[in-house]
Scaffold this motif. Sequence first.
Motif, PDB file in Angstrom:
ATOM      1  N   ASN A 365       0.824  -1.210   0.000  1.00  0.00           N
ATOM      2  CA  ASN A 365       0.000   0.000   0.000  1.00  0.00           C
ATOM      3  C   ASN A 365       0.858   1.260   0.000  1.00  0.00           C
ATOM      4  OD1 ASN A 365      -2.392  -1.468  -0.010  1.00  0.00           O
ATOM      5  ND2 ASN A 365      -2.561  -1.496   2.224  1.00  0.00           N
ATOM      6  N   GLU A 366       1.937   1.231   0.773  1.00  0.00           N
ATOM      7  CA  GLU A 366       2.844   2.380   0.806  1.00  0.00           C
ATOM      8  C   GLU A 366       3.506   2.586  -0.553  1.00  0.00           C
ATOM      9  OE1 GLU A 366       4.482   2.428   5.398  1.00  0.00           O
ATOM     10  OE2 GLU A 366       5.188   0.856   4.046  1.00  0.00           O
ATOM     11  N   ILE A 370       3.099   5.999  -2.774  1.00  0.00           N
ATOM     12  CA  ILE A 370       4.263   6.811  -3.148  1.00  0.00           C
ATOM     13  C   ILE A 370       4.292   7.026  -4.658  1.00  0.00           C
ATOM     14  CG2 ILE A 370       6.792   6.783  -3.313  1.00  0.00           C
ATOM     15  CD1 ILE A 370       6.718   5.385  -0.497  1.00  0.00           C
ATOM     16  N   MET A 371       4.026   5.971  -5.428  1.00  0.00           N
ATOM     17  CA  MET A 371       3.983   6.099  -6.884  1.00  0.00           C
ATOM     18  C   MET A 371       2.893   7.083  -7.304  1.00  0.00           C
ATOM     19  SD  MET A 371       4.423   2.055  -7.877  1.00  0.00           S
ATOM     20  CE  MET A 371       4.277   2.252  -9.657  1.00  0.00           C
ATOM     21  N   ASP A 383       8.967   3.341 -10.984  1.00  0.00           N
ATOM     22  CA  ASP A 383       8.575   1.936 -10.871  1.00  0.00           C
ATOM     23  C   ASP A 383       8.428   1.573  -9.392  1.00  0.00           C
ATOM     24  OD1 ASP A 383      10.898  -0.447 -10.265  1.00  0.00           O
ATOM     25  OD2 ASP A 383      11.572   1.634 -10.365  1.00  0.00           O
ATOM     26  N   PRO A 384       7.837   0.415  -9.077  1.00  0.00           N
ATOM     27  CA  PRO A 384       7.575   0.074  -7.671  1.00  0.00           C
ATOM     28  C   PRO A 384       8.826  -0.137  -6.829  1.00  0.00           C
ATOM     29  CG  PRO A 384       6.992  -1.754  -9.131  1.00  0.00           C
ATOM     30  CD  PRO A 384       7.233  -0.562 -10.000  1.00  0.00           C
ATOM     31  N   ALA A 389      12.430   2.903  -2.209  1.00  0.00           N
ATOM     32  CA  ALA A 389      13.600   3.689  -1.808  1.00  0.00           C
ATOM     33  C   ALA A 389      13.258   5.152  -1.555  1.00  0.00           C
ATOM     34  CB  ALA A 389      14.689   3.581  -2.877  1.00  0.00           C
ATOM     35  N   VAL A 390      12.099   5.581  -2.049  1.00  0.00           N
ATOM     36  CA  VAL A 390      11.644   6.943  -1.764  1.00  0.00           C
ATOM     37  C   VAL A 390      11.201   7.054  -0.304  1.00  0.00           C
ATOM     38  CG1 VAL A 390       9.890   8.688  -2.290  1.00  0.00           C
ATOM     39  CG2 VAL A 390      10.929   7.368  -4.145  1.00  0.00           C
ATOM     40  N   LYS A 391      10.558   6.011   0.193  1.00  0.00           N
ATOM     41  CA  LYS A 391       9.923   6.066   1.518  1.00  0.00           C
ATOM     42  C   LYS A 391      10.826   6.640   2.616  1.00  0.00           C
ATOM     43  CE  LYS A 391       7.923   3.346   5.239  1.00  0.00           C
ATOM     44  NZ  LYS A 391       7.568   2.007   5.758  1.00  0.00           N
ATOM     45  N   PRO A 392      12.030   6.102   2.846  1.00  0.00           N
ATOM     46  CA  PRO A 392      12.823   6.641   3.957  1.00  0.00           C
ATOM     47  C   PRO A 392      13.229   8.096   3.757  1.00  0.00           C
ATOM     48  CG  PRO A 392      14.139   5.118   2.640  1.00  0.00           C
ATOM     49  CD  PRO A 392      12.712   4.977   2.190  1.00  0.00           C
ATOM     50  N   LEU A 393      13.393   8.518   2.501  1.00  0.00           N
ATOM     51  CA  LEU A 393      13.846   9.883   2.219  1.00  0.00           C
ATOM     52  C   LEU A 393      12.762  10.929   2.447  1.00  0.00           C
ATOM     53  CD1 LEU A 393      15.973   9.262  -1.014  1.00  0.00           C
ATOM     54  CD2 LEU A 393      16.765   9.432   1.361  1.00  0.00           C
TER      55      LEU A 393
END
Length: 462
Positions: A365-366, A370-371, A383-384, A389-393
């Motif tokens: 879901n996250e 994010i996408m 892409d998924p 890798a976007v999440k922590p930033l």
Amino acid sequence: MKYFSSRNNNLQLSFKEIFFKGLSQDGGLFLPHFIPRISESKLKKFENYNFQEMSFEIFKLFIGETFSNVELKKIIKNAYSKFRNLKIVDVKKIDHISYVQLYHGPTLAFKDIAMQVLGGMYDSLLKDSNNKINLVTATSGDTGAAAIDAVQGKKNINIFVLHPHNKISSVQRQLMTTYKANNVFNIAIEGSFDDCQKLVKEMFIDKNFADKINMSGVNSINWARIVAQIVYYFFIFYKFNDNQKPIVVSVPTGNFGDIYAGYIAKKMGLNIKELIISTNQNNILQRCIDTGEYKPLRVIQSISPSMDIQVASNFERILFYLCNENSEELKLLMNDLKTKGYFKLSTKQFKNLKYHFSASTCNENETIKIMNDLYTQSNYLIDPHTATAVKPLLKDKYKNEKCFCFETAHSSKFPSSVLKAINLLPKFPDNFKNITNNEEKFIILDNKINLIKEYIIRKIQT
């Protein structure tokens, strides 16, 4: 430069020897006897280098006398001649995050950056030989197509690619199975990527079989792959970091090769502040960094299939350093993994691991959110795997950092995932080859080592 096995640090092997072997006979991974540190004066010159020039300078440090300077420059020039972006690697900055586009090669994934070089190296080393090399590799989706593209139609090379049946995207599969070259063989295994990887390792360790077929491998366990990936860490630092601030890099991580290249780049002198291991729900590495216990669980099929891995092969390389570069100490951990199904790091090892890496996990879901958010707010489609890798930033503590997020594949490789996220199908890049209606060639086999060996031998002898 000489090399040894993580399980036997007394070996003294050349780059050429480890390039062809791929995996050590003892089951260990090859490592250099020392990590070269690049001088400040040399690093200053990197500011004016293009990607190919930087690649040449870094490879030179690791190859010994395997290739002359002229040969190496030719290999690198040819390797990147088919890339759609002249920079080879480009960056798109949105807010505080710089998205590192590693997908401009012929199969739309970061694997092309290394694999095109490896293909040229095989070609150069075999051009005057009567021996035929048989490459055997496992793929979680991207390595297979990149390896096939790099060696298809080449003299004195066959390639056998094992992928988990029905556990990669349709585009990933088609990019592998629609090549017409008669030296390409695709095998769909009834099992997971970990099963495929285990089969390949067993074949490498079986000396009689490996010698009989003259076996070599191009998985990320091949040290040349790691060297090629080191290059783009230096490239983004010197080309997309105006003030040369220490960088934070978040990397979608499955088999640990790409993030490990960052660790080596840091040891070579690159100013990396933090390396973030970004995982999906197959989060063995994140769990290890949180608890100190490395325990593979059942693989969960996800919308980011290239990370559906529970046994990260390249992790053994970092374990070697955590074990004070002691092969015997490392072998105890690997034996625990084999006999108990897990191993536990010592307090000191655990502390050192957390010093070098942080980790994050992103659920389905996250990933989709994010996408969707990035596309809706910035009209930028990822892409998924990149989304994980976007999440922590997105955390506040990174807002004032120089953050890079690796885009390891083009969104068009994952149409069903993109459809879930934005309710639209992604488009291939302009002038990309048509694979949609092409005939596919692959065989489906049970997860049995003897069946795989028999198939390979039969095809070699045909």
